[in-house]
Write a protein that holds these residues in place. Sequence first.
Motif, PDB file in Angstrom:
ATOM      1  N   VAL A   1       0.984  -1.109  -0.027  1.00 11.43           N
ATOM      2  CA  VAL A   1       0.006  -0.005   0.007  1.00 11.43           C
ATOM      3  C   VAL A   1       0.764   1.306  -0.055  1.00 11.43           C
ATOM      4  CG1 VAL A   1      -2.033  -1.136   1.152  1.00 11.43           C
ATOM      5  CG2 VAL A   1      -0.168  -0.121   2.579  1.00 11.43           C
ATOM      6  N   ASP A   2       0.249   2.269  -0.367  1.00  9.98           N
ATOM      7  CA  ASP A   2       1.251   3.491  -0.464  1.00  9.98           C
ATOM      8  C   ASP A   2       0.837   4.313   0.520  1.00  9.98           C
ATOM      9  OD1 ASP A   2       1.907   3.359  -3.244  1.00  9.98           O
ATOM     10  OD2 ASP A   2      -0.165   3.448  -3.670  1.00  9.98           O
ATOM     11  N   MET A   3      -0.743   4.177   1.288  1.00  5.45           N
ATOM     12  CA  MET A   3      -0.760   5.003   2.656  1.00  5.45           C
ATOM     13  C   MET A   3      -1.859   4.080   3.334  1.00  5.45           C
ATOM     14  SD  MET A   3      -2.712   8.708   2.867  1.00  5.45           S
ATOM     15  CE  MET A   3      -1.244   9.523   2.445  1.00  5.45           C
ATOM     16  N   ILE A   4      -1.736   4.440   4.599  1.00  3.86           N
ATOM     17  CA  ILE A   4      -2.475   3.722   5.634  1.00  3.86           C
ATOM     18  C   ILE A   4      -2.968   4.597   6.742  1.00  3.86           C
ATOM     19  CG2 ILE A   4      -0.777   3.045   7.239  1.00  3.86           C
ATOM     20  CD1 ILE A   4      -2.217  -0.005   6.924  1.00  3.86           C
ATOM     21  N   CYS A   5      -4.379   4.464   6.832  1.00  4.98           N
ATOM     22  CA  CYS A   5      -4.967   5.115   8.212  1.00  4.98           C
ATOM     23  C   CYS A   5      -4.800   3.917   9.241  1.00  4.98           C
ATOM     24  CB  CYS A   5      -6.290   5.835   7.683  1.00  4.98           C
ATOM     25  SG  CYS A   5      -6.661   6.902   9.095  1.00  4.98           S
ATOM     26  N   SER A   6      -4.275   4.172  10.163  1.00  7.05           N
ATOM     27  CA  SER A   6      -3.950   3.188  11.341  1.00  7.05           C
ATOM     28  C   SER A   6      -4.353   3.736  12.684  1.00  7.05           C
ATOM     29  CB  SER A   6      -2.507   2.675  11.347  1.00  7.05           C
ATOM     30  OG  SER A   6      -2.616   1.357  12.080  1.00  7.05           O
ATOM     31  N   VAL A   7      -4.504   2.860  13.618  1.00  3.32           N
ATOM     32  CA  VAL A   7      -5.006   3.252  14.909  1.00  3.32           C
ATOM     33  C   VAL A   7      -3.768   2.855  15.806  1.00  3.32           C
ATOM     34  CG1 VAL A   7      -5.809   0.698  15.234  1.00  3.32           C
ATOM     35  CG2 VAL A   7      -6.781   2.699  16.780  1.00  3.32           C
ATOM     36  N   GLU A   8      -3.741   3.843  17.070  1.00  3.65           N
ATOM     37  CA  GLU A   8      -2.646   3.839  18.078  1.00  3.65           C
ATOM     38  C   GLU A   8      -2.912   2.343  18.570  1.00  3.65           C
ATOM     39  OE1 GLU A   8      -0.078   5.155  17.832  1.00  3.65           O
ATOM     40  OE2 GLU A   8      -0.519   7.307  17.349  1.00  3.65           O
ATOM     41  N   PRO A   9      -1.951   1.668  19.121  1.00  4.02           N
ATOM     42  CA  PRO A   9      -0.352   2.220  18.994  1.00  4.02           C
ATOM     43  C   PRO A   9       0.110   1.743  17.830  1.00  4.02           C
ATOM     44  CG  PRO A   9      -0.602  -0.058  20.135  1.00  4.02           C
ATOM     45  CD  PRO A   9      -2.093   0.391  19.895  1.00  4.02           C
ATOM     46  N   PHE A  10      -0.603   0.997  16.732  1.00  8.52           N
ATOM     47  CA  PHE A  10       0.077   0.546  15.754  1.00  8.52           C
ATOM     48  C   PHE A  10       0.522   1.499  14.792  1.00  8.52           C
ATOM     49  CE2 PHE A  10      -2.971  -2.526  17.053  1.00  8.52           C
ATOM     50  CZ  PHE A  10      -2.187  -3.415  17.393  1.00  8.52           C
ATOM     51  N   ALA A  11       0.045   2.872  14.660  1.00  6.45           N
ATOM     52  CA  ALA A  11       0.301   4.037  13.864  1.00  6.45           C
ATOM     53  C   ALA A  11       1.636   4.400  14.375  1.00  6.45           C
ATOM     54  CB  ALA A  11      -0.544   5.318  13.988  1.00  6.45           C
ATOM     55  N   SER A  12       1.908   4.422  15.890  1.00  6.43           N
ATOM     56  CA  SER A  12       3.219   5.159  16.376  1.00  6.43           C
ATOM     57  C   SER A  12       4.386   3.989  16.101  1.00  6.43           C
ATOM     58  CB  SER A  12       2.982   5.002  17.822  1.00  6.43           C
ATOM     59  OG  SER A  12       2.320   6.290  18.269  1.00  6.43           O
ATOM     60  N   GLN A  13       3.911   2.600  16.133  1.00  7.94           N
ATOM     61  CA  GLN A  13       4.808   1.450  15.730  1.00  7.94           C
ATOM     62  C   GLN A  13       5.525   1.645  14.419  1.00  7.94           C
ATOM     63  OE1 GLN A  13       2.773  -2.139  15.074  1.00  7.94           O
ATOM     64  NE2 GLN A  13       4.700  -3.429  15.695  1.00  7.94           N
ATOM     65  N   ILE A  14       4.432   1.901  13.564  1.00  4.43           N
ATOM     66  CA  ILE A  14       4.903   2.494  11.942  1.00  4.43           C
ATOM     67  C   ILE A  14       5.910   3.443  12.020  1.00  4.43           C
ATOM     68  CG2 ILE A  14       4.228   3.054   9.832  1.00  4.43           C
ATOM     69  CD1 ILE A  14       1.591   1.246  10.542  1.00  4.43           C
ATOM     70  N   ARG A  15       5.580   4.470  12.691  1.00  3.37           N
ATOM     71  CA  ARG A  15       6.504   5.819  12.533  1.00  3.37           C
ATOM     72  C   ARG A  15       7.941   5.270  13.112  1.00  3.37           C
ATOM     73  NH1 ARG A  15       4.842   8.994  15.778  1.00  3.37           N
ATOM     74  NH2 ARG A  15       2.522   8.437  16.177  1.00  3.37           N
ATOM     75  N   LEU A  16       7.738   4.871  14.483  1.00  8.02           N
ATOM     76  CA  LEU A  16       8.969   4.647  14.953  1.00  8.02           C
ATOM     77  C   LEU A  16       9.962   3.473  14.307  1.00  8.02           C
ATOM     78  CD1 LEU A  16       7.843   4.596  18.758  1.00  8.02           C
ATOM     79  CD2 LEU A  16       8.890   6.552  17.515  1.00  8.02           C
ATOM     80  N   ALA A  17       9.319   2.538  13.594  1.00  4.37           N
ATOM     81  CA  ALA A  17      10.186   1.449  12.803  1.00  4.37           C
ATOM     82  C   ALA A  17      10.605   2.063  11.706  1.00  4.37           C
ATOM     83  CB  ALA A  17       9.220   0.376  12.547  1.00  4.37           C
ATOM     84  N   GLY A  18      10.150   3.029  11.035  1.00  6.11           N
ATOM     85  CA  GLY A  18      10.571   3.775   9.885  1.00  6.11           C
ATOM     86  C   GLY A  18       9.831   3.143   8.745  1.00  6.11           C
ATOM     87  N   ALA A  19       8.655   2.639   8.890  1.00  8.28           N
ATOM     88  CA  ALA A  19       7.965   2.210   7.757  1.00  8.28           C
ATOM     89  C   ALA A  19       7.306   3.129   7.111  1.00  8.28           C
ATOM     90  CB  ALA A  19       7.431   0.819   8.312  1.00  8.28           C
ATOM     91  N   GLY A  20       6.696   4.259   7.788  1.00 10.32           N
ATOM     92  CA  GLY A  20       5.902   4.937   7.172  1.00 10.32           C
ATOM     93  C   GLY A  20       6.041   6.292   7.820  1.00 10.32           C
ATOM     94  N   LYS A  21       5.494   7.349   7.158  1.00 16.38           N
ATOM     95  CA  LYS A  21       5.771   8.663   7.624  1.00 16.38           C
ATOM     96  C   LYS A  21       4.527   9.400   7.932  1.00 16.38           C
ATOM     97  CE  LYS A  21       8.423  11.264   5.268  1.00 16.38           C
ATOM     98  NZ  LYS A  21       8.712  12.146   4.076  1.00 16.38           N
ATOM     99  N   HIS A  22       4.400  10.402   9.262  1.00 14.75           N
ATOM    100  CA  HIS A  22       3.141  10.840   9.281  1.00 14.75           C
ATOM    101  C   HIS A  22       2.735  11.856   8.027  1.00 14.75           C
ATOM    102  CE1 HIS A  22       0.323  13.453  11.490  1.00 14.75           C
ATOM    103  NE2 HIS A  22       0.730  14.638  11.041  1.00 14.75           N
ATOM    104  N   PHE A  23       1.384  11.622   7.768  1.00 11.74           N
ATOM    105  CA  PHE A  23       0.618  12.519   6.885  1.00 11.74           C
ATOM    106  C   PHE A  23      -0.277  13.502   7.548  1.00 11.74           C
ATOM    107  CE2 PHE A  23      -2.887  13.205   3.671  1.00 11.74           C
ATOM    108  CZ  PHE A  23      -1.908  14.467   3.097  1.00 11.74           C
ATOM    109  N   VAL A  24      -1.170  12.947   8.221  1.00 13.69           N
ATOM    110  CA  VAL A  24      -2.353  13.851   8.791  1.00 13.69           C
ATOM    111  C   VAL A  24      -3.092  12.965   9.834  1.00 13.69           C
ATOM    112  CG1 VAL A  24      -4.259  13.068   7.116  1.00 13.69           C
ATOM    113  CG2 VAL A  24      -3.896  15.510   8.249  1.00 13.69           C
ATOM    114  N   LEU A  25      -3.367  13.768  11.066  1.00  8.99           N
ATOM    115  CA  LEU A  25      -4.393  13.400  11.719  1.00  8.99           C
ATOM    116  C   LEU A  25      -5.669  13.804  11.202  1.00  8.99           C
ATOM    117  CD1 LEU A  25      -2.980  14.417  15.481  1.00  8.99           C
ATOM    118  CD2 LEU A  25      -2.672  12.252  14.014  1.00  8.99           C
TER     119      LEU A  25
END
Length: 334
Positions: free
Chosen positions: A186-210
Amino acid sequence: MRTSLRLGLVVMAAMFGGGDLAIAQTAKIKLGYAKCAHCLPMSLIPGMAKGVEVEATGFNSGNDVLTALISKSIDVAQVTYLHYITALDKGFDVVAVSGQINGGSECLSSTKLNLPPDDWTAFKAIVAKGKSDGQLLKVAASRGNAQDIHMRGAFLKQGVDPNKDVQFINIPNPSDHLAALQRGEVDMICSVEPFASQIRLAGAGKHFVLPYDQAAGNLTNLIVTRSDVIASQRAGVQGVVSAVVELDNKLIADKTPWIEVINKLTGLDKNVATEALKNAAPDPAIHRSQTLAIAAMMRDLKYISKDVSAEAEKNMDYSFLEKATGKAKNDLGY
């Protein structure tokens, strides 16, 4: 003679502390909650509820919790405002009795997109290019969860039709979101915490928007039950709602138990849990006007088939919150 027997039992119960009688009268409630950062504190309710024996069970998603409630496998459910509206659209018997915690949604982009944070202009340009090239942008979420609706509403407000302008990918279990981004599915994902933070901290994805710039705002969790449960176990429902109010107040004052329960039940690092709580807000109120706006938005998005505004308002029962807080419903979101 029967009257005398009943009187004798009462006297005996009083003489011996009423042990057996008290046990027989203790309300028992089966509670279901989803496995997300703002949902997991519900696992603490059994240890906090007074006058009720609570059995709490975690489910992979809010969809699973709602299914359990409708099938009468559980009595009280932590779901979302969006599940509430969806259930009413399908004619299910659900009654909202309390809020719980809001927030927890985040849209994250693949690092390959090089999409700047909060840059809708750049996002719309990428979407337009994908359409012209015949390769629609692949956007994922767990269909039916709050994050899916938050994302769709935010996209629509920016002029991006989530049903036509992008390719939607359903990933039911949020714990699978990280791997989907890592594998380039996928190119973008709208996830739920804590999995969103897991994605960011792992470098697998970048914050786009809340994705809170839409009718639902950041409203997420809602405590619901069925009318038959209220009729037969009112004291039990009251015990759960009172515990939710108490828990929310404690989490506002000290997030340590929150971090610990996320770490314990997900196995995720406490740094991930701490990061996740930056996007979460305890709130036991039931927000009536926003709920009606959510219902209208979901109809516009063709997520529901009819107008359920009347049912949504009718099936809000503020009496449990009023008793738990000592406040009038006008101060509790009505």
